[in-house]
Design a protein around this motif. Structure first.
Motif, mmCIF file in Angstrom:
data_model
loop_
_atom_site.group_PDB
_atom_site.id
_atom_site.type_symbol
_atom_site.label_atom_id
_atom_site.label_comp_id
_atom_site.label_asym_id
_atom_site.label_seq_id
_atom_site.Cartn_x
_atom_site.Cartn_y
_atom_site.Cartn_z
ATOM 1 N N ASN A 128 57.827 40.657 56.881
ATOM 2 C CA ASN A 128 58.977 40.431 57.762
ATOM 3 C C ASN A 128 60.034 41.532 57.664
ATOM 4 O O ASN A 128 61.232 41.293 57.853
ATOM 5 N N GLN A 129 59.574 42.737 57.369
ATOM 6 C CA GLN A 129 60.477 43.891 57.283
ATOM 7 C C GLN A 129 60.327 44.763 58.531
ATOM 8 O O GLN A 129 59.244 44.869 59.103
ATOM 9 N N ARG A 130 61.393 45.414 58.939
ATOM 10 C CA ARG A 130 61.309 46.331 60.071
ATOM 11 C C ARG A 130 60.571 47.601 59.648
ATOM 12 O O ARG A 130 60.810 48.138 58.565
ATOM 13 N N TYR A 131 59.717 48.089 60.543
ATOM 14 C CA TYR A 131 58.920 49.269 60.229
ATOM 15 C C TYR A 131 59.794 50.490 59.978
ATOM 16 O O TYR A 131 59.510 51.300 59.098
ATOM 17 N N ASP A 132 60.879 50.624 60.758
ATOM 18 C CA ASP A 132 61.730 51.809 60.590
ATOM 19 C C ASP A 132 62.574 51.760 59.322
ATOM 20 O O ASP A 132 63.246 52.729 58.969
ATOM 21 N N GLU A 133 62.535 50.615 58.608
ATOM 22 C CA GLU A 133 63.266 50.496 57.352
ATOM 23 C C GLU A 133 62.330 50.383 56.145
ATOM 24 O O GLU A 133 62.788 50.208 55.017
ATOM 25 N N GLY A 173 59.043 45.234 66.199
ATOM 26 C CA GLY A 173 59.178 46.270 65.174
ATOM 27 C C GLY A 173 59.111 45.757 63.759
ATOM 28 O O GLY A 173 59.396 46.503 62.818
ATOM 29 N N LYS A 174 58.725 44.480 63.565
ATOM 30 C CA LYS A 174 58.664 43.896 62.228
ATOM 31 C C LYS A 174 57.224 43.729 61.752
ATOM 32 O O LYS A 174 56.335 43.381 62.528
ATOM 33 N N ILE A 175 57.032 43.989 60.449
ATOM 34 C CA ILE A 175 55.723 43.769 59.828
ATOM 35 C C ILE A 175 55.652 42.314 59.386
ATOM 36 O O ILE A 175 56.486 41.860 58.598
ATOM 37 N N GLN A 176 54.683 41.599 59.903
ATOM 38 C CA GLN A 176 54.521 40.195 59.537
ATOM 39 C C GLN A 176 53.153 40.014 58.890
ATOM 40 O O GLN A 176 52.124 40.260 59.507
ATOM 41 N N TYR A 177 53.181 39.598 57.641
ATOM 42 C CA TYR A 177 51.954 39.460 56.851
ATOM 43 C C TYR A 177 51.688 37.975 56.658
ATOM 44 O O TYR A 177 52.313 37.327 55.828
ATOM 45 N N VAL A 178 50.785 37.432 57.455
ATOM 46 C CA VAL A 178 50.493 36.001 57.376
ATOM 47 C C VAL A 178 48.995 35.778 57.312
ATOM 48 O O VAL A 178 48.205 36.650 57.664
ATOM 49 N N ALA A 179 48.604 34.582 56.857
ATOM 50 C CA ALA A 179 47.188 34.250 56.738
ATOM 51 C C ALA A 179 46.548 34.225 58.123
ATOM 52 O O ALA A 179 47.171 33.847 59.109
ATOM 53 N N GLY A 180 45.280 34.634 58.171
ATOM 54 C CA GLY A 180 44.538 34.573 59.418
ATOM 55 C C GLY A 180 44.581 35.839 60.234
ATOM 56 O O GLY A 180 43.907 35.948 61.256
ATOM 57 N N ASP A 181 45.374 36.831 59.830
ATOM 58 C CA ASP A 181 45.412 38.094 60.566
ATOM 59 C C ASP A 181 44.069 38.790 60.492
ATOM 60 O O ASP A 181 43.482 38.928 59.422
ATOM 61 N N ALA A 182 43.585 39.251 61.622
ATOM 62 C CA ALA A 182 42.275 39.895 61.659
ATOM 63 C C ALA A 182 42.248 41.155 60.809
ATOM 64 O O ALA A 182 41.241 41.494 60.217
ATOM 65 N N SER A 193 43.177 41.884 67.305
ATOM 66 C CA SER A 193 42.854 40.543 67.801
ATOM 67 C C SER A 193 44.067 40.020 68.560
ATOM 68 O O SER A 193 44.959 40.778 68.925
ATOM 69 N N ASP A 194 44.124 38.732 68.764
ATOM 70 C CA ASP A 194 45.249 38.137 69.490
ATOM 71 C C ASP A 194 46.376 37.684 68.567
ATOM 72 O O ASP A 194 47.282 36.971 68.980
ATOM 73 N N ALA A 195 46.295 38.040 67.290
ATOM 74 C CA ALA A 195 47.362 37.659 66.356
ATOM 75 C C ALA A 195 48.664 38.352 66.764
ATOM 76 O O ALA A 195 48.670 39.294 67.544
ATOM 77 N N VAL A 196 49.766 37.877 66.213
ATOM 78 C CA VAL A 196 51.063 38.433 66.608
ATOM 79 C C VAL A 196 51.221 39.845 66.049
ATOM 80 O O VAL A 196 51.027 40.831 66.726
ATOM 81 N N ASN A 197 51.575 39.957 64.819
ATOM 82 C CA ASN A 197 51.694 41.257 64.153
ATOM 83 C C ASN A 197 50.765 41.262 62.958
ATOM 84 O O ASN A 197 50.841 40.373 62.117
ATOM 85 N N GLU A 198 49.897 42.260 62.876
ATOM 86 C CA GLU A 198 48.846 42.244 61.872
ATOM 87 C C GLU A 198 49.067 43.322 60.818
ATOM 88 O O GLU A 198 49.596 44.394 61.114
ATOM 89 N N LEU A 199 48.615 43.024 59.599
ATOM 90 C CA LEU A 199 48.724 43.981 58.491
ATOM 91 C C LEU A 199 47.388 44.068 57.781
ATOM 92 O O LEU A 199 46.768 43.054 57.480
ATOM 93 N N TYR A 200 46.920 45.291 57.542
ATOM 94 C CA TYR A 200 45.696 45.520 56.774
ATOM 95 C C TYR A 200 46.068 46.282 55.505
ATOM 96 O O TYR A 200 46.772 47.295 55.567
ATOM 97 N N VAL A 201 45.635 45.777 54.368
ATOM 98 C CA VAL A 201 45.867 46.456 53.097
ATOM 99 C C VAL A 201 44.529 46.580 52.386
ATOM 100 O O VAL A 201 43.878 45.573 52.082
ATOM 101 N N ASP A 202 44.095 47.812 52.139
ATOM 102 C CA ASP A 202 42.852 48.031 51.404
ATOM 103 C C ASP A 202 43.049 47.601 49.950
ATOM 104 O O ASP A 202 43.989 48.032 49.287
ATOM 105 N N ARG A 203 42.161 46.755 49.450
ATOM 106 C CA ARG A 203 42.303 46.234 48.083
ATOM 107 C C ARG A 203 42.344 47.347 47.046
ATOM 108 O O ARG A 203 42.949 47.207 45.982
ATOM 109 N N ASP A 204 41.685 48.448 47.356
ATOM 110 C CA ASP A 204 41.541 49.512 46.364
ATOM 111 C C ASP A 204 42.824 50.299 46.103
ATOM 112 O O ASP A 204 42.848 51.175 45.243
ATOM 113 N N ILE A 205 43.903 50.028 46.849
ATOM 114 C CA ILE A 205 45.123 50.805 46.626
ATOM 115 C C ILE A 205 46.144 50.055 45.780
ATOM 116 O O ILE A 205 47.185 50.624 45.435
#
Length: 588
Positions: free
Chosen positions: A311-316, A339-348, A372-384
């Motif tokens: 729930n943080q703004r990308y530009d911040e 412009g907000k990053i939203q990290y929620v369950a179910g994001d593709a 997908s049709d999710a609102v705002n999606e976040l991908y994080v590679d486990r290896d980082i």
């Protein structure tokens, strides 16, 4: 100094150390190349074994998997640590007493068959190539971020480095290089853990800090559970795997650990049988330092990640996010334009690798095309998660550079050990023992070095195109080792009646079954399938347990309906199990 400068400095110093050791300890004979001359001290061998063992999967990926899987990730800790108990009690001293260079060498002589030796060579190559793919992937990830190069170029740089000290020193050079690499990687893993534990809980010891209280008086784990449920994830401290699958994965990892050829060969490098057991004890203690810290690092990194980006703004957003985004290992898709990053369950994008467009979005983010049709999606590679953890926690730049050096040490040490197994399997077990028995020592050394060169090219390809996260790829290698080597070695030591027909049939059936299952459910071959199609509800990472049991049954049944092994082989097996100097039991 900047992060980039610190990284170049620390990585440069450690690489210079590795190259210096490789030149100092270069091998001049096949015995030095294969088993370091058999004169390594138990402590040095324990440190080398720990470094050989604590690969990119342990350093980079294990804490990352646990940070996302929570309770379910404990299978890696239990399996990989428990495997060393099996190794110390059931295998190390007996294999050292047998005195052969490699696992295929043991199997070929114990089962008095070049066919068995060839099958073991094939199994060793399959296991080692699967394992080394994860290591090269880890090298690529570290180089891509900290040296600001593409992952492919990072893999190529790593290949070159490993090639130099593996070609020069063989097992002798690799052993003493791994002693240095253990010191580097354990220091690099623990220092940020101390920092972040103190920063979050006021306790410098991570293992205690994980169970401590954070600002506000809440327990850290309770806070993380609340963050998870708020975002729609299941509680961090609860699991989703079935009891059976947890058991199957743990047992597969334990048996796979005890059957890994690059770990077993380490016990041929010490002078005496008791030194092999001491080495296993030292290695277990040295490994436990990192393995008991990994769950704490997972909790710290997961909590910091959620609090920093959700729930943080990308530009911040902090600079570290955009740096990792440039490597393709973090991705964000702004569907509603807020412009907000939203990290929620179910994001593709939480679990699927992003595919990028050539352009960037209005906020500067990389455009992801597989949305997908999710609102705002976040991908994080486990290896980082481990590598980015110091940046997320805003630690000093030198700590960030130190973690980069540690990640490279972990990946390179294991990659070198695996490449040596591949080269010795080809040069010693295939060429020397079967195809060209009269080959000179000089010719055998040349064949070993050529084998390493070819092997690293293949490993580099898999590093660029891996079939999953580092720890997931490595877990499959353990399943392959459990399904093929573990029954053959255990029965070869403790069952005098086990013959070549049983061992060959068991290894072939076990590894074929495991490879089919792995290719079907991991690589979508043979029709593919989802978790609903798993046999007996067993994941690919746990299927090694079933394949291993099938191997045991096939081996024992075939051996009992065919001829017993020659008497001299039975006598040899008996002598392996008797402690040196033991006499008859006395009546009292």
């Amino acid at each position: 100094m900047s992060v980039q400068t610190w990284t170049w400095l620390l990585v440069g110093i450690t690489f210079a150390l590795y190259f210096g050791i490789a030149i100092w300890a270069r091998a001049g004979s096949t015995k030095e190349f294969y088993v370091a001359g058999g004169g390594v001290s138990p402590l040095a061998n324990g440190m080398a074994t720990a470094a050989d063992w604590m690969s990119a999967a342990s350093f980079i990926s294990m804490a990352g998997i646990i940070s996302f899987a929570g309770y379910d990730g404990s299978v890696y800790l239990m399996g990989w640590t428990g495997g060393y108990v099996l190794l110390a009690l059931l295998l190390a001293p007996y294999l050292r007493k047998f005195g052969k260079f490699t696992v295929p060498d043991f199997i070929g002589d114990r089962y008095y068959s070049n066919t068995a030796r060839t099958v073991a060579v094939i199994c060793a190559l399959i296991v080692s190539f699967t394992y080394v793919a994860g290591q090269m992937r880890g090298v690529g990830i570290v180089f891509s971020q900290f040296l600001q190069v593409d992952i492919t170029l990072g893999v190529l740089i790593g290949m070159t480095v490993v090639l130099v000290f593996a070609l020069l020193g063989g097992m002798k050079g690799i052993t003493y290089t791994q002693v240095a690499q253990y010191c580097v990687l354990i220091f690099a893993f623990m220092v940020p853990a101390f920092f972040i534990s103190f920063q979050m809980t006021g306790n410098i010891i991570p293992q205690i800090g994980m169970g401590g209280k954070v600002e506000g008086g809440a327990f850290l784990l309770d806070k993380l559970d609340a963050l998870h449920t708020e975002l729609g994830f299941h509680e961090y401290t609860s699991g989703t795997k079935t009891t059976w699958d947890v058991f199957a994965i743990t047992l597969a990892l334990m048996a796979g650990t005890a059957g890994l050829p690059h770990v077993i060969v380490r016990f041929f490098t010490v002078p005496k049988v008791k030194d092999a057991r001491k080495s296993a004890g030292y290695a277990l203690f040295l490994i436990a330092i990192l393995y008991t810290t990994a769950p704490a690092v997972s909790v710290f990194s997961r909590t910091n990640l959620i609090e920093t980006v959700s729930n943080q703004r990308y530009d911040e957003i902090p600079v570290w996010f955009k740096n990792w985004e440039n490597t393709g290992l973090i991705a964000w898709s702004d569907k509603n334009g807020d412009g907000k990053i939203q990290y929620v369950a179910g994001d593709a994008l939480s679990s699927s690798k992003p595919i990028y467009a050539d352009t960037r979005g209005e906020h500067g983010e990389r455009i992801v095309t597989n949305n997908s049709d999710a609102v705002n999606e976040l991908y994080v590679d486990r290896d980082i998660m481990v590598l980015a953890n110091p940046e997320i926690a805003n630690l000093p730049n030198w700590v960030i550079g130190l973690v980069a050096a540690g990640g490279l040490a972990a990946a390179l040490s294991t990659a070198a050990g695996l490449l040596l197994v591949i080269s010795t399997s080809v040069s010693h077990d295939l060429i020397k023992k079967q195809l060209k028995p009269d080959i000179s020592e000089k010719g055998e050394l040349a064949a070993a070095r050529i084998s390493i060169f070819v092997a690293i090219i293949i490993a580099g390809y898999f590093g660029v195109n891996p079939p999953g996260f580092v720890a997931a790829v490595v877990a499959l290698a353990f399943g392959l080792a459990a399904a093929s080597f573990f029954p053959a070695i255990i029965l070869g030591i403790f069952d005098k009646r086990m013959n070549k027909e049983g061992a060959i049939a068991g290894m072939v059936v076990g590894i074929t079954l495991m490879m089919y299952y792995m290719m079907r459910f991991k690589l979508d071959m043979f029709g593919g399938g989802t978790s609903e199609d798993w046999w007996f509800g067993t994941s690919p990472e746990g299927f090694g347990t079933i394949a291993m049991c099938v191997n045991f049954v096939v081996s024992v049944v075939i051996s009992r309906i065919s001829l017993a092994p020659p008497q001299e082989v039975q006598d040899m097996v008996e002598s392996i199990r008797i402690p040196s100097g033991a006499g008859e039991a006395q009546d009292h």
